[in-house]
Design an enzyme around this catalytic site. Structure first.
Site, PDB file in Angstrom:
ATOM      1  N   ASN A  91     -10.289  -0.007   0.389  1.00 23.62           N
ATOM      2  CA  ASN A  91      -8.826   0.048   0.383  1.00 23.62           C
ATOM      3  C   ASN A  91      -8.321  -0.594  -0.915  1.00 23.62           C
ATOM      4  O   ASN A  91      -8.390  -1.805  -1.079  1.00 23.62           O
ATOM      5  CB  ASN A  91      -8.284  -0.696   1.609  1.00 23.62           C
ATOM      6  CG  ASN A  91      -6.763  -0.699   1.679  1.00 23.62           C
ATOM      7  OD1 ASN A  91      -6.083  -0.391   0.697  1.00 23.62           O
ATOM      8  ND2 ASN A  91      -6.234  -1.057   2.826  1.00 23.62           N
TER       9      ASN A  91
ATOM     10  N   HIS B 180      -3.008   7.205   2.573  1.00 31.01           N
ATOM     11  CA  HIS B 180      -3.485   5.893   2.133  1.00 31.01           C
ATOM     12  C   HIS B 180      -4.897   5.693   2.680  1.00 31.01           C
ATOM     13  O   HIS B 180      -5.173   5.967   3.847  1.00 31.01           O
ATOM     14  CB  HIS B 180      -2.534   4.811   2.646  1.00 31.01           C
ATOM     15  CG  HIS B 180      -3.037   3.425   2.393  1.00 31.01           C
ATOM     16  ND1 HIS B 180      -3.595   3.059   1.192  1.00 31.01           N
ATOM     17  CD2 HIS B 180      -3.080   2.322   3.188  1.00 31.01           C
ATOM     18  CE1 HIS B 180      -3.964   1.786   1.259  1.00 31.01           C
ATOM     19  NE2 HIS B 180      -3.659   1.318   2.462  1.00 31.01           N
TER      20      HIS B 180
ATOM     21  N   CYS C  12       0.808  -1.229   0.000  1.00 27.90           N
ATOM     22  CA  CYS C  12       0.000   0.000   0.000  1.00 27.90           C
ATOM     23  C   CYS C  12       0.842   1.280   0.000  1.00 27.90           C
ATOM     24  O   CYS C  12       0.321   2.367  -0.237  1.00 27.90           O
ATOM     25  CB  CYS C  12      -0.950   0.005   1.194  1.00 27.90           C
ATOM     26  SG  CYS C  12      -2.044  -1.421   1.235  1.00 27.90           S
TER      27      CYS C  12
HETATM   28  O1  UT7 Z   1      -3.469  -1.185   3.884  1.00 30.96           O
HETATM   29  C1  UT7 Z   1      -3.400  -1.593   5.217  1.00 30.96           C
HETATM   30  C2  UT7 Z   1      -4.492  -2.574   5.396  1.00 30.96           C
HETATM   31  N1  UT7 Z   1      -5.072  -2.816   6.639  1.00 30.96           N
HETATM   32  C3  UT7 Z   1      -5.594  -1.920   7.512  1.00 30.96           C
HETATM   33  O2  UT7 Z   1      -5.437  -0.754   7.447  1.00 30.96           O
HETATM   34  C4  UT7 Z   1      -6.421  -2.542   8.605  1.00 30.96           C
HETATM   35  C5  UT7 Z   1      -6.313  -1.825   9.921  1.00 30.96           C
HETATM   36  N2  UT7 Z   1      -7.280  -2.336  10.846  1.00 30.96           N
HETATM   37  C6  UT7 Z   1      -8.606  -2.022  10.807  1.00 30.96           C
HETATM   38  O3  UT7 Z   1      -9.040  -1.274   9.918  1.00 30.96           O
HETATM   39  C7  UT7 Z   1      -9.498  -2.538  11.890  1.00 30.96           C
HETATM   40  O4  UT7 Z   1      -8.734  -3.226  12.854  1.00 30.96           O
HETATM   41  C8  UT7 Z   1     -10.633  -3.479  11.364  1.00 30.96           C
HETATM   42  C9  UT7 Z   1     -11.634  -2.671  10.558  1.00 30.96           C
HETATM   43  C10 UT7 Z   1     -10.052  -4.593  10.530  1.00 30.96           C
HETATM   44  C11 UT7 Z   1     -11.372  -4.064  12.572  1.00 30.96           C
HETATM   45  O5  UT7 Z   1     -11.896  -3.032  13.368  1.00 30.96           O
HETATM   46  P1  UT7 Z   1     -11.651  -3.020  14.942  1.00 30.96           P
HETATM   47  O6  UT7 Z   1     -12.316  -1.842  15.453  1.00 30.96           O
HETATM   48  O7  UT7 Z   1     -10.189  -3.188  15.192  1.00 30.96           O
HETATM   49  O8  UT7 Z   1     -12.474  -4.307  15.374  1.00 30.96           O
HETATM   50  P2  UT7 Z   1     -11.970  -5.554  16.236  1.00 30.96           P
HETATM   51  O9  UT7 Z   1     -11.125  -6.452  15.427  1.00 30.96           O
HETATM   52  O10 UT7 Z   1     -11.473  -5.052  17.565  1.00 30.96           O
HETATM   53  O11 UT7 Z   1     -13.339  -6.253  16.525  1.00 30.96           O
HETATM   54  C12 UT7 Z   1     -14.348  -5.698  17.395  1.00 30.96           C
HETATM   55  C13 UT7 Z   1     -15.530  -6.645  17.426  1.00 30.96           C
HETATM   56  C14 UT7 Z   1     -15.138  -8.084  17.705  1.00 30.96           C
HETATM   57  O12 UT7 Z   1     -16.210  -8.666  18.429  1.00 30.96           O
HETATM   58  P3  UT7 Z   1     -16.130  -8.841  20.016  1.00 30.96           P
HETATM   59  O13 UT7 Z   1     -14.907  -9.671  20.266  1.00 30.96           O
HETATM   60  O14 UT7 Z   1     -16.027  -7.436  20.553  1.00 30.96           O
HETATM   61  O15 UT7 Z   1     -17.427  -9.502  20.347  1.00 30.96           O
HETATM   62  C15 UT7 Z   1     -15.067  -8.699  16.338  1.00 30.96           C
HETATM   63  O16 UT7 Z   1     -15.292 -10.088  16.355  1.00 30.96           O
HETATM   64  O17 UT7 Z   1     -16.165  -6.656  16.144  1.00 30.96           O
HETATM   65  C16 UT7 Z   1     -16.195  -7.985  15.613  1.00 30.96           C
HETATM   66  N3  UT7 Z   1     -15.979  -7.911  14.183  1.00 30.96           N
HETATM   67  C17 UT7 Z   1     -16.956  -7.661  13.319  1.00 30.96           C
HETATM   68  N4  UT7 Z   1     -18.284  -7.478  13.491  1.00 30.96           N
HETATM   69  C18 UT7 Z   1     -19.021  -7.230  12.395  1.00 30.96           C
HETATM   70  C19 UT7 Z   1     -14.813  -8.003  13.497  1.00 30.96           C
HETATM   71  N5  UT7 Z   1     -15.031  -7.822  12.190  1.00 30.96           N
HETATM   72  C20 UT7 Z   1     -16.352  -7.624  12.045  1.00 30.96           C
HETATM   73  C21 UT7 Z   1     -17.187  -7.370  10.940  1.00 30.96           C
HETATM   74  N6  UT7 Z   1     -18.510  -7.183  11.164  1.00 30.96           N
HETATM   75  N7  UT7 Z   1     -16.712  -7.286   9.688  1.00 30.96           N
END
Ligand code: UT7
Length: 308
Positions: free
Chosen positions: A263, A233, A109
């Protein structure tokens, strides 16, 4: 002294729109969750990396008024070439009718910012017109059953025409970096899907955007207050918010198109740049910070003066 400036730009997105509602029919997710956690509403999926790159590259050349025979080099930033061999840049060179060198650059990226800085090096050693393209079709390496990645990644391309000028040119400061000890937080095996530790990527992304952005601004002899526009980005609106906050740059100075593109990896910065240029948000004389980060980890920042 020999520098460069951007004289043309172009963007290309596949026709097919995939909304968050579409994804919620096959994944355990909702539109509201995706919007709240990422800022993404919809993304474009389809096409080939070279096909999208050709479309964006052609538009950039037209905007710059370049005849194909006058172009000296194509640099195509991509992580998703159409084939293992040859480089997709060779397809782009041929289809655009160019008679020059062409190669792919993979810094994931951060690839477009890496390529823009690399192109300035070629200008220093004598080239005059370089087509710099970022194009990716991440949908091909995304597991559409994995809600942790499928909500984020998408396809697209953006390009700029970079032209030599007498004098120092419009690249005022830059910074490049890589920390390969973090390879495991975002990777894909050859033939495999993207694997990501989203939380860790998020945390690191904010950190490197701030340190790299600051380094480029300092090397330009400027301060964050001097920055008129940030073109980051396009990964997650919360990453952009947090990085701008820590850089001391108001969020309304940041360009964001991720609500409609998702993205798109190496395409994301030139897509946002083309949007800002076409909408009149980029005004002549503006000081612009481009800042990319991605798998590797890699990061790259460039401070430019907009003077098309
Ligand atoms: O080019 C570089 C590429 N990558 C990035 O930039 C990614 C950077 N990271 C992110 O953008 C974020 O970490 C994500 C969008 C991937 C995830 O968001 P988050 O706020 O970090 O969520 P999390 O992983 O802490 O998950 C929070 C909750 C969890 O449930 P519990 O454990 O609180 O019950 C997850 O299981 O949300 C749940 N969850 C979802 N729920 C609905 C995780 N993914 C999803 C989803 N839909 N797609």
């Amino acid at each position: 002294m020999r520098g460069a400036q951007i004289t043309g730009w172009g963007a290309a997105l596949p026709e097919k729109v995939v909304t968050n509602h579409d994804l919620s029919t096959t994944l355990d997710t909702t539109h509201d969750w995706i919007v709240e956690r990422t800022g993404i509403h919809e993304r474009r999926v389809g096409g080939s990396t070279s096909g999208l790159a050709i479309e964006a590259g052609r538009l950039a050349m037209e905007k710059a008024g370049w005849e194909p025979s006058t172009v000296d080099l194509v640099i195509l930033a991509t992580t998703t070439p159409d084939q293992q061999v040859p480089a997709s840049a060779s397809t782009v060179q041929n289809e655009l009718g160019l008679t020059c060198g062409a190669f792919d650059l993979n810094a994931v990226c951060s690839g477009f910012a890496y390529s823009l800085i690399t192109a300035h090096g070629f200008i220093q050693v004598g080239l005059s017109r370089i087509l710099v393209i970022g194009a990716d079709t991440l949908s091909r390496i995304t597991d559409w059953d994995d809600r942790g990645t499928a909500i984020l990644f998408a396809d697209g391309a953006g390009a700029v025409a970079l032209e030599a000028v007498e004098g120092p040119g419009e690249l005022l400061g830059w910074d490049l970096g890589s920390d390969g000890s973090l390879r495991h937080i975002l990777d894909a095996d050859i033939g495999g899907y993207l694997n990501m530790d989203g939380k860790e990527v998020f945390r690191r992304a904010v950190r490197v955007m701030v340190s790299s952005g600051k380094a480029a601004i300092e090397r330009a002899g400027l301060t964050p207050d001097d920055v008129d526009l940030v073109i980051p980005h396009q990964a997650n609106i919360r990453i952009i918010e947090s990085a701008c906050n820590k850089l001391g740059i108001p969020l309304d100075k940041a360009v964001s198109v991720l609500h409609r593109t998702g993205n798109t990896s190496a395409a994301s910065i030139p897509l946002a740049l083309a949007d800002a240029a076409d909408s009149g948000r980029l005004q002549p004389g503006a000081i612009v910070l481009l800042v990319g980060f991605g798998a590797g980890m890699t990061w790259a920042s460039a401070v430019i003066r907009w003077n098309p």
